[in-house]
Structure formats: structure tokens, C-alpha cells
Design an enzyme around this catalytic site. Structure first.
Site, short mmCIF file in Angstrom:
data_model
loop_
_atom_site.label_atom_id
_atom_site.label_comp_id
_atom_site.label_asym_id
_atom_site.label_seq_id
_atom_site.Cartn_x
_atom_site.Cartn_y
_atom_site.Cartn_z
N ASP A 43 14.48 32.78 61.65
CA ASP A 43 15.11 32.66 60.34
C ASP A 43 15.62 31.24 60.08
O ASP A 43 16.79 31.02 59.80
CB ASP A 43 16.28 33.66 60.25
CG ASP A 43 16.85 33.75 58.84
OD1 ASP A 43 16.07 33.61 57.87
OD2 ASP A 43 18.07 33.93 58.71
N GLU A 87 17.39 35.76 70.92
CA GLU A 87 16.92 37.04 70.39
C GLU A 87 15.47 37.35 70.77
O GLU A 87 14.65 37.69 69.91
CB GLU A 87 17.13 37.10 68.88
CG GLU A 87 18.60 36.97 68.49
CD GLU A 87 18.90 37.30 67.04
OE1 GLU A 87 17.94 37.54 66.27
OE2 GLU A 87 20.09 37.32 66.66
N TYR A 119 25.58 41.84 64.14
CA TYR A 119 26.06 41.63 62.77
C TYR A 119 26.64 42.91 62.19
O TYR A 119 26.12 43.46 61.22
CB TYR A 119 24.93 41.07 61.91
CG TYR A 119 24.60 39.64 62.27
CD1 TYR A 119 25.27 38.59 61.67
CD2 TYR A 119 23.65 39.35 63.24
CE1 TYR A 119 24.99 37.27 62.01
CE2 TYR A 119 23.37 38.04 63.60
CZ TYR A 119 24.05 37.01 62.98
OH TYR A 119 23.78 35.70 63.32
N GLU A 137 26.65 35.54 68.26
CA GLU A 137 26.52 35.43 66.80
C GLU A 137 27.21 36.61 66.14
O GLU A 137 27.07 37.75 66.58
CB GLU A 137 25.05 35.40 66.36
CG GLU A 137 24.26 34.19 66.81
CD GLU A 137 22.82 34.22 66.31
OE1 GLU A 137 22.53 35.00 65.36
OE2 GLU A 137 21.99 33.49 66.87
#
Length: 683
Positions: A220, A470, A523, A559
């Protein structure tokens, strides 16, 4: 999808092959080789010392405006076949000026350049002094070209390199003309496939009036390309210091320091082969006073003892963080002839870790910082000293003590900034979203770690190696892949722990067991249960506990965050608003404070430091907006909230002073209380 076109351009692609045919064959080959992955040796890199002038070395920059052209996406190898490198690029195509260092994508107003897939070409002229022809070697060094580079000097290929974000160099002593004009030509290929690091895919897609070559990737952030960092010419003597490795430790309650150095010499001439070369060493403090000196043994190794040492401490852990000494290395022959001199800054500190803690100089460390990106308007991922300086000032303003180089190695200059300011770095290789494991990918993944460690091993700011971000660690092949990479990393450097940012749930992950420190990205309140602020704190606490129970290792969150549009205010809080980002952070803060009571929770990292560009997507409005700073480095409301937390943690854990402007004056509560009592008495 790639066609070998000769020894020098063996990786180069002809994109126009049939996608369907290649897809079937590629799948069968991949499936067969993925079943057997072996731990092959990786050819180590050599040299790569940061270019510095000394009594025996000169450095010249080739930064500036270069000439630039793009290849036809459907015919990317034309320039090689037609030998564009044999003359000025202006002879074959119309050139445009292109700054170096910079990504080329956002410099012009042409979307075909921004979105170009495949090869681009640069060239420029330069002079080499006549004096450089006398008993010296001449080297050409690139700080970074993304992704693959081929370099010619005066029409002769001198080096090729695969791996963006990392430096490479070549000796060009016999390729340059002294006292005359020279031409350097660079071909850069930004194509990513399943065996590059990072991975991507090239597709043919029907468009109006033809077929488009499309690059896709799962990570991303925008696939910026070009000559991203500085280009230097530099000299060394014929016999020169090629490698320097420095480590350190402390004893006697951190009052005595030891610096261990190991040097490799390159280019030893035949008439010096029998000489007994020596390294004479001086260590100077910040005031340039010599605090230790010595002479190497026969293997060009040695140790220095520093009494009343000033250790390297992280920001806010000490009144004088980031203290650096300068080590001076003098290469001599047995008859005392000085051959070469090289200097670099070193920090004296220790790193230790166990299953419950991470310590610097014997003191527990709680990491508080960010994931970042090398990303800014116009220049993309290009090196920019103004931006580096601004970012370092913002990191210190907000009270952070660490960041992760997500998701690739940052510039050497940024590492130097971190050394000098006491900012700890989790140093990450370019492996992001790793998937489709195979032998070629493993070999390149290990090579990326070797190049990264080779470049950054002497930086005291580097406290961990991150071997991936990731990765898809559910497949059974991930187990052996990450076992090999983690063990390879430890073999190269056993002085720092190994980690990776894991996004797969602990129940299905197969990589974390090979790490020293567990780092997970999650998240809550955004990708999971968006808008549900009451579904954050418990989830974060429970998942961290699960990771720790499974592996009995220190845990940190790598994160967390939420996209936020600058200036969007909604009450009650609603996703994308500044109020929502504030409340989401607050819910995480509560979780972290619960976890901090458990010794094994060692850090919290926000995603992201600043907004950054991504590939075009309906889920991204001009890029990823999870920054606490805007892309032009101005604070959102959350930056002020986070600043209060980070300094409060610094005060609690490290006894640091609070900035005078941390809390703005609101009212004199004592005076208000007294006035209320008087008014009551009057009644």
C-alpha cells in the site's frame, strides 16, 4: 514474462509475451519448485563504505539535472538492442531534464511518465581530474536506484544491480578518461514480479486502441522509481580500507566502554602482498579530544578501551542522547608508509534481550514511535536533506524515540541523523507482503538482508532487524522460508534481535516462532469493526496476550491507526474525521497502558508518521491518510494528543523534562476555587 537477452541484461523483460501461456507454465513451474526450498549460500557484497573525504580520498557528487527518456512500454529492450548507451540519449530521442536524486514519477505533468512501467534511461556528462590518474582507484557509487539498474561509462557497462533502496558501486578506474569529458548512462527498470523483493505482477490489459502494460502489487504505497539517492565519484589509494565493522560494549556500571573494530583491505598490490599491513586507530570524542588509540593485530582487528565513557542513549533517556565518538583508521605498511585513511562515527552501547524485556545499556526500553515512509510531494522517494531535517525535528517535537523503516531501507543519511539524535531504528528490508514462496525469492530475500546489514551494521541507532512486513505467513512454505531468513540474519549479526511485522492471526502464523521479538500489526476500529470505538481496547489487549502466551517472547504493536482527512470535523466522532482519529488513538492508549503492566509488552508504533502516496484506488483519496502529520509535514489534531502521551511516557519511564509548550494555559484553577468560596461566604 522475462526474456534473457544476453549476459549483461539477463533479467530484462519482454512484456509482450502471451500472458495466458506464461501464466499456465509459470504456475506449474512455481508449484513444482515451491515444494523444495533449500538454504543456499548468498554471495556477500564487499566495500560500500559511505563516501567520505580524507587525506587519501576525494569525493565528487554527480547529483543535478540529468537527461531523461522513457522506453516504449511494449518494447522495453529497444534501448539495449539499439545501444542507446553508446552515444548521447539526445541522439535517439527527445530528452527532458530530470533531477537526481528524485523519483521521476511526479516531476512532470505527464501521466504516462508517472505511471510508466518498464525501463527509463538517464545520462549526463562529467569530467575526471587529471590528478586522479596517479596511483589511485576511481569508484562510482549509487545510493539507490529503484528497482534494477544497468550502468555504462563511455558506452562500456560497469555495473548492474538488483534491489531498490540499497547502494551499489563499481571501480571505474579503467573506464573513465582523465582530464576529458565522460558520459554516464543509466537504465532503470521499475518492473516487479514474483521473484523480486518486493513482489509484483505485470499484466496485459485491453485499453482504448490497444493493450496496456499494467504493474500491480499488493503493498500500500506508490511504486516510485528512478535514481532515488545521490551518485558519487570517489577515489581510494591502490591499496585501501575496503570494509570496516565496529561493535561495542560497556562494563563497570557503564563507566568503561570498549570499541571493537575489524578491517578488510582491498586491492593489495603484488609488491605489498608480503608487507605486514597495520591499522593504527584513534578514537576522538565530540570535542575532538583523543580518548583512546591502538594498533591492530595481524588480522587487522583490535579493541579500544574508553574510560569515563559517554554511552549512546536514546532520545529522552538521557540528558545527552545520541553521543557519538569518531573512530579514525590509518592503514600503514610495515615501513610506516601511510596508505589510506577512513573515519566514521560510532556510538558505544549495549543491546540485550530476553523473553520479557529489551534493554539498552542495561536499562529497559519502551519503544514509542512510528512506521514511516520516504515519501513527499514532487520528489517522491528522492533524498531531500530539508525533508530529513524537518522529519527529525518533528520526531523530537512529538517525543518519539523510535521508528521502523517501513517497508524498505531508508537513506544512509537518515541513519546518520538517527545516530546523532538518539532515535532508535527497526531496520526493515524491502520484503513486504511476501507470498508465493520459491527458491528464487528466498535467495533474493536473503540477499536483501545481507546488503542491508552490510550497509547499516555500524549504526548505533539500529536496534533490530526486521525481515519482512506483513508477509503471508499462513502457507506451510512460510515456515522454512522465514526460518532460513531469520537464522541467516542472526549469522550475519548476532548483536541485534530479529523481528518482522506480522499481520496474520497468531493461530495461523508460521513465522513468529523464528523471531526474537514479536511485532504485530492490527487496525481495530478501522479495517476491523470500522466506526466501533468500543471494540478496540479489549481486542488489542487480548491479542497481545495471545502472542506472548504462544511464543513467550517480548511483544510490541507495529501498526495501528485510522485514515483521517485534515480539517474534517464531525461530532459525534465519525470515521475519517479528526475526532475519530483522536478517539481511536485514545482507546489504543488505554490498551497499551494495561499491557505495559506486563513486562513483556515493549512498544507501540503508530501507522503512520505522515500521509503518503499510494497506487490509485477507490479506497484511497490522494493516498493513505493515516498520518498524524499531513504529507507536507503539518500536524493533525492527533499529533498534539500523541505528543502529550509520548512525553508523559518519557516523564514516567525515563524521568525526562516536559516541554514548556506541552500544555497551553487555560485557567488558574486555584484562583477560581478561592473566588467561588468567597462568593459562597458572601451569601
Amino acid at each position: 514474462m522475462r526474456l534473457k537477452i544476453g549476459l549483461e541484461c539477463h533479467r530484462f523483460e519482454i512484456y509482450a509475451f502471451s500472458l495466458l501461456a506464461m501464466g499456465v507454465v509459470g504456475y506449474l513451474i512455481h508449484f513444482a519448485i515451491a515444494l523444495v526450498i533449500v538454504n543456499k549460500e548468498v554471495t556477500p557484497t564487499r566495500g560500500m563504505l559511505y563516501p567520505r573525504e580524507s587525506e587519501t580520498r576525494e569525493v565528487r557528487s554527480l547529483d543535478g539535472l540529468w537527461n531523461f527518456v522513457t522506453s516504449d512500454e511494449a518494447n522495453p529492450t529497444q534501448g539495449v538492442r539499439d545501444k542507446w548507451f553508446s552515444d548521447d540519449l539526445s541522439k535517439v530521442k527527445d530528452v527532458i531534464p530530470m533531477p537526481v536524486p528524485a523519483s521521476y514519477n511526479d516531476i512532470t505533468t505527464d501521466n504516462t511518465i508517472r505511471d510508466h512501467v518498464g525501463t527509463v534511461w538517464y545520462d549526463r556528462k562529467f569530467f575526471v581530474p587529471k590528478s586522479w590518474a596517479k596511483d589511485q582507484r576511481v569508484w562510482l557509487r549509487f545510493g539507490s536506484v529503484h528497482y534494477e539498474a544497468f550502468v555504462w561509462i563511455n558506452g562500456e557497462m560497469v555495473v548492474k544491480h538488483e534491489m531498490g533502496h540499497l547502494p551499489f558501486e563499481a571501480e571505474v578506474t579503467n573506464f573513465v578518461k582523465y582530464g576529458e569529458e565522460n558520459r554516464i548512462t543509466v537504465m532503470c527498470d521499475n518492473a516487479l514480479i514474483q521473484t523480486t523483493v518486493p513482489q509484483g505482477k505485470i499484466s496485459e490489459v485491453k485499453k482504448d486502441g490497444g493493450v496496456a502494460i499494467v504493474q500491480t502489487y499488493t503493498f500500500d504505497f506508490f511504486n516510485y522509481a528512478g535514481i532515488h539517492r545521490s551518485v558519487h565519484l570517489y577515489t581510494t589509494p591502490k591499496t585501501f580500507i575496503e570494509e570496516v565493522e565496529v561493535t561495542s560494549d560497556l562494563e563497570d556500571s557503564n563507566s568503561v566502554g570498549h570499541v571493537y573494530y575489524k578491517v578488510k583491505v582491498g586491492g593489495t598490490a603484488s609488491n605489498e602482498a608480503d608487507s605486514n599491513l597495520q591499522i593504527r586507530v584513534k578514537l576522538r570524542n565530540k570535542e575532538s579530544v583523543t580518548v583512546a588509540n591502538g594498533t591492530s593485530d595481524g588480522d587487522l582487528k583490535g579493541a579500544l578501551e574508553v574510560k569515563n565513557v559517554k554511552p549512546w542513549w536514546p532520545y529522552l533517556m538521557h540528558a545527552e542522547p545520541g553521543y557519538l565518538y569518531q573512530i579514525e583508521l590509518f592503514l600503514h605498511t610495515a615501513d610506516n608508509t601511510l596508505l589510506d585513511v577512513y573515519r566514521l562515527k560510532v556510538g558505544i552501547r549495549t543491546l540485550t534481550w530476553n523473553n520479557t524485556s529489551f534493554l539498552i545499556n542495561g536499562q529497559p526500553v519502551y519503544l514509542r514511535g512510528f512506521g514511516k515512509h520516504e515519501d513527499s510531494d514532487i520528489r517522491g522517494k528522492g533524498l531531500d536533506f530539508a525533508l530529513l531535517t524537518r522529519d527529525m525535528n518533528l520526531l523530537k517535537w512529538i517525543g518519539a524515540n523510535a521508528y521502523r523503516t517501513s517497508h524498505y531501507p531508508y537513506s544512509e543519511e537518515s541513519m546518520q541523523f538517527a545516530d546523532e539524535n538518539g532515535i532508535m531504528i527497526i531496520d526493515e528490508c524491502p520484503s513486504v507482503d511476501t507470498d508465493n514462496y520459491n527458491q528464487a525469492l528466498l535467495d533474493k530475500h536473503k540477499s536483501s538482508m545481507e546488503q542491508l546489514i552490510h550497509r547499516d551494521r555500524n549504526h548505533p541507532s539500529v536496534i533490530m532487524w526486521s525481515i519482512a512486513n506483513e508477509p503471508r505467513t499462513g502457507p506451510f512454505q512460510a515456515d522454512s522460508h522465514f526460518q532460513f531468513v531469520a537464522n541467516f540474519t542472526r549469522a550475519l549479526d548476532g548483536t541485534r534481535p530479529v523481528t518482522a511485522a506480522i499481520a496474520v492471526p497468531s493461530a495461523s502464523d508460521k513465522a513468529a516462532k523464528h523471531l526474537d521479538i514479536i511485532c504485530f500489526n492490527r487496525y481495530n476500529g478501522w479495517y476491523s469493526n470500522p466506526g466501533k470505538l468500543d471494540m478496540i481496547t479489549t481486542h488489542v489487549v487480548e491479542e497481545a496476550i495471545t502472542w506472548n502466551k504462544k511464543h513467550n517472547k517480548p511483544v510490541m504493536i507495529g501498526e495501528y491507526g485510522a485514515d483521517t482527512i485534515e480539517g474534517l470535523h464531525l461530532l459525534p466522532a465519525y470515521i475519517w474525521s479528526e475526532e475519530y482519529q483522536n478517539e481511536l488513538f485514545s482507546k489504543h492508549f488505554k490498551a497499551f497502558d494495561i499491557l505495559r503492566k506486563k513486562e513483556w509488552f515493549i512498544g507501540e508504533f503508530v501507522w503512520n508518521f505522515a500521509d503518503f502516496k499510494t497506487a490509485q484506488s477507490i479506497t484511497r483519496v490522494g493516498g493513505n491518510k493515516k498520518g498524524v502529520f499531513t504529507r507536507n509535514r503539518q500536524p493533525k489534531a492527533t499529533a498534539h494528543l500523541l505528543r502529550k502521551r509520548y512525553f508523559a511516557l518519557g516523564r514516567e519511564l525515563d524521568r525526562c523534562d516536559l516541554p514548556e509548550d506541552l500544555f497551553l494555559y487555560i485557567t488558574d484553577a486555584t484562583s477560581t476555587e478561592s473566588r467561588g468560596k468567597r462568593e459562597t461566604a458572601d451569601l
